[in-house]
Write an enzyme that holds these catalytic residues in place. Sequence first.
Site, PDB file in Angstrom:
ATOM      1  N   LYS A 138      23.618  -6.670   6.946  1.00  0.00           N
ATOM      2  CA  LYS A 138      23.854  -5.044   6.424  1.00  0.00           C
ATOM      3  C   LYS A 138      22.981  -4.152   7.485  1.00  0.00           C
ATOM      4  CE  LYS A 138      19.004  -4.789   5.681  1.00  0.00           C
ATOM      5  NZ  LYS A 138      18.041  -3.683   6.306  1.00  0.00           N
ATOM      6  N   GLY A 193      16.499  -6.405  11.639  1.00  0.00           N
ATOM      7  CA  GLY A 193      16.560  -5.143  10.626  1.00  0.00           C
ATOM      8  C   GLY A 193      17.789  -5.336  10.037  1.00  0.00           C
ATOM      9  N   ASP A 225      16.032  -7.773   0.143  1.00  0.00           N
ATOM     10  CA  ASP A 225      17.535  -7.698   0.665  1.00  0.00           C
ATOM     11  C   ASP A 225      18.378  -8.578   0.123  1.00  0.00           C
ATOM     12  OD1 ASP A 225      16.630  -5.314   2.167  1.00  0.00           O
ATOM     13  OD2 ASP A 225      16.185  -6.417   4.031  1.00  0.00           O
ATOM     14  N   PRO A 275      21.677 -11.009  14.143  1.00  0.00           N
ATOM     15  CA  PRO A 275      20.342 -10.706  15.151  1.00  0.00           C
ATOM     16  C   PRO A 275      19.067 -11.187  14.234  1.00  0.00           C
ATOM     17  CG  PRO A 275      21.879  -8.841  15.556  1.00  0.00           C
ATOM     18  CD  PRO A 275      22.439  -9.306  14.398  1.00  0.00           C
TER      19      PRO A 275
END
Length: 313
Positions: A15, A110, A148, A106
């Site tokens: 995201k 983040g 998340d 990654p």
Amino acid sequence: MHPAAQQITTRTPGKINLLLAVGARGADGYHPLVTVFHAVGVHEDVTVARAAEWRLAITGPRRLPPDDDNLALRAGRLLASRADPWRTAATPRTLAASITLRKRVPVGGGMAGGSADAAGALVALARLWRLDVTRQQLVDLAGELGADVPFGISGGVAIGTGRGDRLTQVIARRTFHWVLVPDAEPLSTPAVYARFDEMVADGAITPTTREAALARVERVVTALSAGDAAALAASLGNDLQEPALTLRPRLQQVLDLGAELGAAGAIVSGSGPTVALLARDAHHAAGLSQSLLARGHETIVTTSSHRGAHVLP
């Protein structure tokens, strides 16, 4: 359906936070958030198979050492501990599995790669174990694992409030094109929040009130509904960007370079350090990527993703 499957694979998107408005830290140590999650086509694949005990393997271009505290393993154990009401005649007596993660998001970037692994594990194991559990029940369970993780199950675009785990889905009328620029080193989310608190105490930044945050959300949602990349670029915002930049100053160079190269918009995703550059269209995204590659930056060209965690055929 996979009526006799011994192995299940799910795919879950990473995201970008199109907006991340952060309030003042509460007495419980948490910050109230208002965010707009936007799923993108950089995915984590989770493959689960029946096993007598828990096992974890990690593959792919973004691999990291497996450990017992991995969020996908925690998701599996949590689901196993709550599974009794959802058991069916086909559910195995012993609930354990081998889990293999193929990582593309990654790590520590983040973009909620670990949360995507947890979401994918919940969906995959519910199918593997033939549990009679609804998607909403899995979303509720996901909220216990991290803010998340519920979005990893829902996907698409959603407004997150509370700690980011209370979701309202949003309709986006077009596919948006992005060039992601990962950094070589991860950034610690707790460290970025701690820096946010330090900057608030110093008067360098001000926490966002809920009213101001919702006004910013309205601008993002309007741009998404219109399918307007220029309006979306103008409404991007991240209250953690300045703290992240103080911890990783070289990210400012990437943001500036993106602007110089003509990106429609640029933002640090979540707590960083991945920088997301919004392109006007696919051709523009390809050009941005080539220009960044020529200057020595790794890039990932991607688009909006409209599905959350789902089982692959």
